[in-house]
Scaffold this motif. Structure first.
Motif, PDB file in Angstrom:
ATOM      1  N   PHE A 136       0.837  -1.205   0.000  1.00  0.00           N
ATOM      2  CA  PHE A 136       0.000   0.000   0.000  1.00  0.00           C
ATOM      3  C   PHE A 136       0.873   1.257   0.000  1.00  0.00           C
ATOM      4  O   PHE A 136       0.603   2.226  -0.714  1.00  0.00           O
ATOM      5  CB  PHE A 136      -0.943  -0.011   1.212  1.00  0.00           C
ATOM      6  CG  PHE A 136      -1.904   1.144   1.227  1.00  0.00           C
ATOM      7  CD1 PHE A 136      -2.655   1.480   0.105  1.00  0.00           C
ATOM      8  CD2 PHE A 136      -2.068   1.916   2.379  1.00  0.00           C
ATOM      9  CE1 PHE A 136      -3.536   2.552   0.112  1.00  0.00           C
ATOM     10  CE2 PHE A 136      -2.941   2.997   2.396  1.00  0.00           C
ATOM     11  CZ  PHE A 136      -3.683   3.312   1.269  1.00  0.00           C
ATOM     12  N   ALA A 137       1.955   1.198   0.766  1.00  0.00           N
ATOM     13  CA  ALA A 137       2.870   2.342   0.810  1.00  0.00           C
ATOM     14  C   ALA A 137       3.459   2.602  -0.581  1.00  0.00           C
ATOM     15  O   ALA A 137       3.574   3.748  -1.016  1.00  0.00           O
ATOM     16  CB  ALA A 137       3.976   2.092   1.825  1.00  0.00           C
ATOM     17  N   VAL A 138       3.793   1.519  -1.286  1.00  0.00           N
ATOM     18  CA  VAL A 138       4.353   1.681  -2.628  1.00  0.00           C
ATOM     19  C   VAL A 138       3.306   2.267  -3.585  1.00  0.00           C
ATOM     20  O   VAL A 138       3.606   3.117  -4.427  1.00  0.00           O
ATOM     21  CB  VAL A 138       4.911   0.342  -3.166  1.00  0.00           C
ATOM     22  CG1 VAL A 138       5.269   0.448  -4.643  1.00  0.00           C
ATOM     23  CG2 VAL A 138       6.139  -0.070  -2.363  1.00  0.00           C
ATOM     24  N   GLN A 139       2.044   1.832  -3.403  1.00  0.00           N
ATOM     25  CA  GLN A 139       0.978   2.400  -4.255  1.00  0.00           C
ATOM     26  C   GLN A 139       0.859   3.902  -4.021  1.00  0.00           C
ATOM     27  O   GLN A 139       0.678   4.683  -4.960  1.00  0.00           O
ATOM     28  CB  GLN A 139      -0.354   1.704  -3.952  1.00  0.00           C
ATOM     29  CG  GLN A 139      -0.399   0.290  -4.537  1.00  0.00           C
ATOM     30  CD  GLN A 139      -1.558  -0.531  -3.992  1.00  0.00           C
ATOM     31  OE1 GLN A 139      -2.089  -0.252  -2.917  1.00  0.00           O
ATOM     32  NE2 GLN A 139      -1.946  -1.558  -4.737  1.00  0.00           N
ATOM     33  N   LYS A 140       0.985   4.319  -2.780  1.00  0.00           N
ATOM     34  CA  LYS A 140       0.952   5.755  -2.470  1.00  0.00           C
ATOM     35  C   LYS A 140       2.105   6.481  -3.156  1.00  0.00           C
ATOM     36  O   LYS A 140       1.945   7.549  -3.740  1.00  0.00           O
ATOM     37  CB  LYS A 140       1.087   5.967  -0.956  1.00  0.00           C
ATOM     38  CG  LYS A 140      -0.201   5.880  -0.203  1.00  0.00           C
ATOM     39  CD  LYS A 140      -0.007   6.430   1.207  1.00  0.00           C
ATOM     40  CE  LYS A 140      -1.314   6.275   1.981  1.00  0.00           C
ATOM     41  NZ  LYS A 140      -1.196   6.770   3.358  1.00  0.00           N
ATOM     42  N   MET A 141       3.263   5.853  -3.078  1.00  0.00           N
ATOM     43  CA  MET A 141       4.439   6.478  -3.668  1.00  0.00           C
ATOM     44  C   MET A 141       4.251   6.653  -5.168  1.00  0.00           C
ATOM     45  O   MET A 141       4.569   7.711  -5.723  1.00  0.00           O
ATOM     46  CB  MET A 141       5.657   5.591  -3.385  1.00  0.00           C
ATOM     47  CG  MET A 141       6.874   5.924  -4.179  1.00  0.00           C
ATOM     48  SD  MET A 141       8.300   5.001  -3.579  1.00  0.00           S
ATOM     49  CE  MET A 141       7.832   3.356  -3.947  1.00  0.00           C
ATOM     50  N   ILE A 142       3.729   5.623  -5.826  1.00  0.00           N
ATOM     51  CA  ILE A 142       3.539   5.716  -7.272  1.00  0.00           C
ATOM     52  C   ILE A 142       2.520   6.807  -7.608  1.00  0.00           C
ATOM     53  O   ILE A 142       2.715   7.603  -8.533  1.00  0.00           O
ATOM     54  CB  ILE A 142       3.140   4.345  -7.856  1.00  0.00           C
ATOM     55  CG1 ILE A 142       4.337   3.386  -7.715  1.00  0.00           C
ATOM     56  CG2 ILE A 142       2.707   4.453  -9.318  1.00  0.00           C
ATOM     57  CD1 ILE A 142       4.027   1.934  -8.023  1.00  0.00           C
ATOM     58  N   ALA A 143       1.442   6.881  -6.796  1.00  0.00           N
ATOM     59  CA  ALA A 143       0.437   7.931  -7.030  1.00  0.00           C
ATOM     60  C   ALA A 143       1.068   9.306  -6.850  1.00  0.00           C
ATOM     61  O   ALA A 143       0.863  10.216  -7.668  1.00  0.00           O
ATOM     62  CB  ALA A 143      -0.734   7.745  -6.069  1.00  0.00           C
ATOM     63  N   ALA A 144       1.872   9.470  -5.791  1.00  0.00           N
ATOM     64  CA  ALA A 144       2.501  10.772  -5.529  1.00  0.00           C
ATOM     65  C   ALA A 144       3.460  11.131  -6.660  1.00  0.00           C
ATOM     66  O   ALA A 144       3.489  12.275  -7.127  1.00  0.00           O
ATOM     67  CB  ALA A 144       3.235  10.738  -4.192  1.00  0.00           C
ATOM     68  N   ASP A 145       4.226  10.138  -7.116  1.00  0.00           N
ATOM     69  CA  ASP A 145       5.169  10.399  -8.207  1.00  0.00           C
ATOM     70  C   ASP A 145       4.430  10.798  -9.487  1.00  0.00           C
ATOM     71  O   ASP A 145       4.831  11.731 -10.184  1.00  0.00           O
ATOM     72  CB  ASP A 145       6.041   9.162  -8.462  1.00  0.00           C
ATOM     73  CG  ASP A 145       7.081   8.960  -7.356  1.00  0.00           C
ATOM     74  OD1 ASP A 145       7.203   9.844  -6.491  1.00  0.00           O
ATOM     75  OD2 ASP A 145       7.776   7.921  -7.371  1.00  0.00           O
ATOM     76  N   ASN A 146       3.331  10.103  -9.787  1.00  0.00           N
ATOM     77  CA  ASN A 146       2.578  10.430 -11.000  1.00  0.00           C
ATOM     78  C   ASN A 146       1.928  11.803 -10.920  1.00  0.00           C
ATOM     79  O   ASN A 146       1.891  12.541 -11.906  1.00  0.00           O
ATOM     80  CB  ASN A 146       1.521   9.359 -11.276  1.00  0.00           C
ATOM     81  CG  ASN A 146       2.161   8.096 -11.821  1.00  0.00           C
ATOM     82  OD1 ASN A 146       3.275   8.138 -12.360  1.00  0.00           O
ATOM     83  ND2 ASN A 146       1.494   6.971 -11.666  1.00  0.00           N
ATOM     84  N   LEU A 147       1.433  12.126  -9.727  1.00  0.00           N
ATOM     85  CA  LEU A 147       0.838  13.455  -9.561  1.00  0.00           C
ATOM     86  C   LEU A 147       1.899  14.523  -9.825  1.00  0.00           C
ATOM     87  O   LEU A 147       1.654  15.521 -10.495  1.00  0.00           O
ATOM     88  CB  LEU A 147       0.262  13.594  -8.136  1.00  0.00           C
ATOM     89  CG  LEU A 147      -0.558  14.854  -7.870  1.00  0.00           C
ATOM     90  CD1 LEU A 147      -1.808  14.873  -8.745  1.00  0.00           C
ATOM     91  CD2 LEU A 147      -0.960  14.947  -6.393  1.00  0.00           C
ATOM     92  N   GLU A 148       3.109  14.269  -9.348  1.00  0.00           N
ATOM     93  CA  GLU A 148       4.179  15.248  -9.550  1.00  0.00           C
ATOM     94  C   GLU A 148       4.554  15.352 -11.025  1.00  0.00           C
ATOM     95  O   GLU A 148       4.845  16.434 -11.528  1.00  0.00           O
ATOM     96  CB  GLU A 148       5.404  14.897  -8.704  1.00  0.00           C
ATOM     97  CG  GLU A 148       6.400  16.051  -8.679  1.00  0.00           C
ATOM     98  CD  GLU A 148       7.688  15.753  -7.925  1.00  0.00           C
ATOM     99  OE1 GLU A 148       7.731  14.749  -7.188  1.00  0.00           O
ATOM    100  OE2 GLU A 148       8.647  16.535  -8.100  1.00  0.00           O
ATOM    101  N   LYS A 149       4.541  14.218 -11.739  1.00  0.00           N
ATOM    102  CA  LYS A 149       4.859  14.258 -13.172  1.00  0.00           C
ATOM    103  C   LYS A 149       3.887  15.179 -13.915  1.00  0.00           C
ATOM    104  O   LYS A 149       4.284  15.961 -14.775  1.00  0.00           O
ATOM    105  CB  LYS A 149       4.822  12.847 -13.766  1.00  0.00           C
ATOM    106  CG  LYS A 149       6.057  12.029 -13.399  1.00  0.00           C
ATOM    107  CD  LYS A 149       5.969  10.589 -13.886  1.00  0.00           C
ATOM    108  CE  LYS A 149       7.058   9.761 -13.205  1.00  0.00           C
ATOM    109  NZ  LYS A 149       6.892   8.306 -13.397  1.00  0.00           N
ATOM    110  N   HIS A 150       2.586  15.088 -13.569  1.00  0.00           N
ATOM    111  CA  HIS A 150       1.599  15.994 -14.176  1.00  0.00           C
ATOM    112  C   HIS A 150       1.888  17.436 -13.794  1.00  0.00           C
ATOM    113  O   HIS A 150       1.840  18.334 -14.624  1.00  0.00           O
ATOM    114  CB  HIS A 150       0.188  15.618 -13.720  1.00  0.00           C
ATOM    115  CG  HIS A 150      -0.372  14.437 -14.452  1.00  0.00           C
ATOM    116  ND1 HIS A 150      -0.318  13.157 -13.956  1.00  0.00           N
ATOM    117  CD2 HIS A 150      -0.963  14.334 -15.657  1.00  0.00           C
ATOM    118  CE1 HIS A 150      -0.869  12.324 -14.822  1.00  0.00           C
ATOM    119  NE2 HIS A 150      -1.260  13.010 -15.874  1.00  0.00           N
ATOM    120  N   LEU A 151       2.185  17.623 -12.506  1.00  0.00           N
ATOM    121  CA  LEU A 151       2.449  18.976 -12.012  1.00  0.00           C
ATOM    122  C   LEU A 151       3.562  19.657 -12.808  1.00  0.00           C
ATOM    123  O   LEU A 151       3.428  20.807 -13.223  1.00  0.00           O
ATOM    124  CB  LEU A 151       2.853  18.901 -10.527  1.00  0.00           C
ATOM    125  CG  LEU A 151       3.409  20.184  -9.914  1.00  0.00           C
ATOM    126  CD1 LEU A 151       2.275  21.141  -9.570  1.00  0.00           C
ATOM    127  CD2 LEU A 151       4.245  19.909  -8.665  1.00  0.00           C
TER     128      LEU A 151
END
Lengths: 358, 327
Positions: A136-151
């Motif tokens: 679950f922690a890794v899923q959060k990390m991937i979501a955070a990383d993807n959000l930053e890529k859009h940003l």
């Protein structure tokens, strides 16, 4: 046991999720500020690199907040990161702190072995539970990383400067407290949507820059004086070439990305030299070939692998006709100087692009 | 006469020159070195390198340029990844041939032999053949040359253990005699990478200076391996850099053994590995509190007066502690 660890981009979010998931109390290190840095600098070797100094500052601030156990990663070289923990531990002992330090050397091959090792430090926790919360922690990390890529793309087009950053910060905070996968996905999608709604500025000359260099500097905005934000606010789209998820996947498994790096770097740097030196050279070639307008290398002052890479990417710049700028950071770095250099770099890229269009 | 192989008189020259020379000469090549370091060599290096590069690497690049100007057929720039199992050298050695090729134009052919004992397997065999075949097409002759070179390395190392510096040991091998004054009454450990203390230009002849002030100097190369291993065994986690580990091992040995009056560590400005190892060592000496410890940093701007003053002050301190002088 009150556990703490150093900051490194979204690492806090992941480790907090993971340890709290297995019912271990976490003392989050206070956010990195110039106070953190000056505490770290005071007790660090002069020529240690910026990440070392910030880490040490994190530890001292967290110990003052009541943490009694520090989790730190180790390594087997040749980058000196692999020996940070040992030196930091001795420093903290000399400063009189009473604490336990757990230094985890990176897994050789199997992630499960790593988690088994880790759970060995926490009797009463089963590694199967640890694995579940880790996923679950890794899923959060991937979501955070993807959000930053859009940003980093969309903020270059924001209607009102500063608004996108606020939206992003709000949603990252949301990701941090998400309780399950469903909630996580919802927050992520809404975050991307909100950022898009505020990104309607279009330019005739749109610049794209790839950020290469040392991973800590890339991940921890305080350490690079939030270079991505500065570039975005100058209207430049930014691609960060390393994320925490890449780092984890690369060091946890034997990976194809390494081969890809070797292929790109071939002719310039023929092997891994420790740290992120090979990544820096390979990514410079890769993004030059992807027709980016410029490359910016960021790294801590005295980082040997990056100095070798810096010497090499200057040559790539000429060969592939792409402007490259190298920025090294230490505690004495002034923000105004760097802002000026970014603006000058932007002017250069713009002129080059206009000339190419003529 | 055979082809001329140039070996830059910098970096690992001080640790392996006799061996490398033997290898190439056994293959029928002529070996020459670059000139002694001088202002021009350092300036050439500084001009070619990016600012943050350490002085030893800048100097190395200057030596490569010197060899290029001498018109050699080949320049030997090995990629020394590892010289023993499970340990590395500093990152710069892993990328050295790449770094030089990207910084200096119009180079003669570079022999960038990969030296890597990290896994302790026989990958070296392939490299030795690859390099040997440049000169002779005879595998047996190449292996023989390699074995002879290893013998030479053993001889070289045993000469240093008698108390000779790397440069003196090289001279002893080349000229079969060497005159070294070893009669000081102070014992000083000089803990540093060879390339930081052996180049008389960049470190201003620190060893002879100390000897002239009445000190017997011990470097890591002069110590028996078992002493270094004993010291290194006190480390909580084994150190993954060979030379950094030697320095720490020697330093820790002297704390326990006490057979020394003082320790001087020398490192290059901004040296990554030394930034951590020196800190650990200095911390150990402070905690122990019995043996004076001084660290010196050198770069291309280091002035002779600064070095001399600090060495003199340190020697005075040691003599004062021995009761030889009073204040």
């Amino acid at each position: 046991m009150k556990i703490t660890y150093p900051h490194m981009g979204s690492l806090n979010m992941i480790l907090k999720t993971m340890f709290e998931g297995i019912n271990i109390e976490v003392v989050e290190p206070p956010p990195v500020t110039s106070k953190t840095l000056s505490i770290g600098v005071k007790y660090s070797p002069e020529f240690a690199c910026l990440p070392y100094k910030i880490n040490l500052g994190n530890f001292i601030e967290a110990l003052e907040k009541g943490a009694d156990t520090i989790i730190m990663l180790g390594g087997v070289g040749p980058c000196r990161f692999g020996y940070y923990g040992q030196v930091q531990k001795e420093t903290l002992i000399d400063l009189g702190y009473d604490f336990k330090m757990i230094i985890l050397d990176p897994p050789h091959g199997r992630l499960i072995d790593f988690l088994k090792d880790l759970s060995g430090y926490f009797p009463g926790v089963y590694w199967k539970d640890a694995l579940k919360t880790f996923i679950f922690a890794v899923q959060k990390m991937i979501a955070a990383d993807n959000l930053e890529k859009h940003l980093l793309i969309l903020r270059a087009h924001e209607d009102k400067i500063g608004v996108t950053t606020k939206i992003y910060e709000k949603y990252v905070e949301g990701l941090k407290y998400a309780k399950n996968k469903k909630e996580l996905d919802y927050i992520y999608r809404e975050g991307v949507e909100k950022i898009k709604q505020n990104a309607n500025v279009k330019r005739d000359i749109q610049l794209k820059v790839a950020l290469v260099g040392e991973i800590y500097l890339m991940l921890e905005p305080f350490s690079n004086m939030d270079i991505c934000k500065s570039l975005n606010e100058l209207g430049i789209e930014v691609t960060k070439t390393d994320y925490l998820s890449d780092y984890l996947i690369n060091s946890a498994f034997k990976l194809p990305q390494k081969l890809e790096f070797k292929r790109y770097a071939h002719g310039y740097l023929e092997r891994d030299i420790g740290g992120h030196g090979l990544n820096t050279v390979a990514n410079t070639v890769k993004y030059a070939e992807k027709n980016y307008d410029g490359i910016i290398q960021i790294f801590p002052f005295t980082c040997t692998p990056e100095i070798v890479a810096e010497s090499i990417i200057a040559k790539i710049s000429g060969d592939k006709n792409i402007p490259v700028m190298s920025l090294s950071y230490d505690e004495k770095t002034g923000e105004a100087g760097y802002q000026t250099r970014l603006e000058a770099f932007k002017d250069l890229l713009e002129r080059q692009k206009i000339n190419a269009l003529k | 006469m055979g082809k001329i192989v140039g070996i830059p008189k910098a970096l690992l020259y001080y640790n392996f020159y006799p061996m490398w020379k033997t290898f190439f000469e056994e293959l029928g090549a002529e070996v020459i070195t670059s000139s002694n370091t001088c202002k021009k060599i350092v300036d050439d290096g500084v001009k070619s390198c990016v600012d943050e590069t350490c002085l030893p690497v800048k100097t190395f690049v200057g030596h490569v340029i010197d060899l290029k100007e001498k018109g050699v057929d080949y320049i030997f720039i090995p990629r020394v990844v590892s010289i023993e199992k499970r340990r590395y050298l500093c990152s710069k050695f892993l990328g050295l041939p790449d770094l030089v090729k990207n910084l200096v134009t119009d180079l003669p052919e570079i022999i960038d032999m990969k030296i890597d004992y990290y896994r302790g397997d026989d990958t070296m065999k392939k490299e030795i053949l690859k390099v040997g075949k440049i000169f002779v097409n005879n595998s047996k002759k190449i292996y023989d040359a390699y074995l002879k070179s290893i013998e030479m390395q053993k001889k070289f190392e045993s000469i240093m253990r008698k108390g000779l510096s790397n440069t003196e040991a090289i001279k002893a091998i080349e000229e079969n005699s060497v005159d070294v004054k070893l009669n000081g009454n102070l014992k000083i450990a000089l803990l540093a990478h060879s390339y930081d203390i052996m180049d008389d230009y960049i470190c201003m002849g620190i060893i002879d200076r100390l000897r002239n002030m009445g000190a017997n100097v011990f470097t890591t190369c002069m110590l028996d391996r078992d002493k270094i291993e004993l010291g290194a065994s006190k480390l909580q986690k084994d150190l993954f850099w060979t030379y950094g580990r030697d320095i720490l091992g020697a330093g820790k040995y002297f704390i326990e053994n006490r057979d020394i009056d003082g320790v001087i560590s020398v490192s290059a400005f901004g040296c990554g590995p030394d930034s951590l190892t020196d800190d650990l060592l200095e911390r150990d000496y402070k905690r122990d509190g019995k043996i004076p410890y001084m660290s010196l940093t050198i770069d291309e701007h280091t002035g002779e007066a600064g070095i001399t003053t600090r060495l003199e002050a340190f020697i005075d301190l040691l003599r004062w502690r021995k009761g030889e002088i009073t204040i």
